[in-house]
Design a protein around this motif. Structure first.
Motif, short mmCIF file in Angstrom:
data_model
loop_
_atom_site.label_atom_id
_atom_site.label_comp_id
_atom_site.label_asym_id
_atom_site.label_seq_id
_atom_site.Cartn_x
_atom_site.Cartn_y
_atom_site.Cartn_z
N TRP A 74 -33.10 1.22 -22.27
CA TRP A 74 -31.80 1.79 -22.64
C TRP A 74 -31.15 2.31 -21.36
O TRP A 74 -31.81 2.96 -20.55
N ARG A 75 -29.85 2.01 -21.17
CA ARG A 75 -29.13 2.47 -19.98
C ARG A 75 -27.75 2.99 -20.39
O ARG A 75 -27.14 2.51 -21.34
N PRO A 76 -27.22 3.97 -19.63
CA PRO A 76 -25.90 4.51 -19.96
C PRO A 76 -24.79 3.49 -19.70
O PRO A 76 -24.92 2.66 -18.80
N THR A 77 -23.75 3.57 -20.52
CA THR A 77 -22.60 2.69 -20.35
C THR A 77 -21.35 3.54 -20.18
O THR A 77 -21.37 4.75 -20.41
N ASN A 122 -25.99 6.27 -13.94
CA ASN A 122 -26.08 4.87 -14.36
C ASN A 122 -27.40 4.20 -14.00
O ASN A 122 -27.74 3.18 -14.57
N TRP A 158 -26.94 14.34 -22.05
CA TRP A 158 -27.60 14.29 -20.74
C TRP A 158 -27.12 15.47 -19.92
O TRP A 158 -25.92 15.63 -19.67
N TRP A 201 -25.50 4.83 -24.80
CA TRP A 201 -26.47 4.02 -24.05
C TRP A 201 -26.72 2.74 -24.82
O TRP A 201 -26.80 2.75 -26.05
N TYR A 255 -27.30 1.05 -30.20
CA TYR A 255 -26.99 2.08 -29.20
C TYR A 255 -27.78 3.36 -29.44
O TYR A 255 -28.32 3.60 -30.51
N GLN A 276 -23.09 10.69 -24.65
CA GLN A 276 -22.97 9.50 -23.82
C GLN A 276 -23.62 8.32 -24.54
O GLN A 276 -24.74 8.42 -25.03
#
Length: 107
Positions: A70-73, A81, A32, A45, A27, A43
């Protein structure tokens, strides 16, 4: 990748400020700030696959659908998102080789 007690990297793309606070194999912990829209102090990711083409929030480089990203969860789904960070950008900054982005000095 490893965790660090100080911000690892910062990037500014349009009206977004991104700071990676921690990095590990599973992670990223990201601060952000998107003026007038959202602010996340920490946050989480996860690394996954880009669902659509876009741009890295740190380097501005293109990300193609199907590339690692990498993407936000989180739940509920965060407003950012659709945002992505390219793994190469994180690696390059950890090695201090991404032009225009520097590691902060340790106190």
């Amino acid at each position: 990748m490893q965790s660090a007690p100080y911000p690892i990297l910062e990037g500014i793309l349009r009206d977004v400020m991104v700071t990676v606070l921690e990095a590990s194999h599973g992670y990223l912990l990201v601060r952000w700030v998107e003026r007038g829209k959202c602010h996340y102090g920490g946050q989480k990711w996860r690394l996954g696959t880009a669902r659509r083409a876009g741009y890295c929030a740190i380097s501005g480089r293109p990300i193609t659908r199907g590339d690692p990203a990498w993407r936000p969860t989180g739940r509920p789904t965060p407003p950012n998102n659709a945002s992505m960070i390219a793994p190469e950008a994180v690696s390059q900054v950890l090695q201090n080789t991404l032009p225009g982005v520097r590691l902060p000095a340790l106190p």
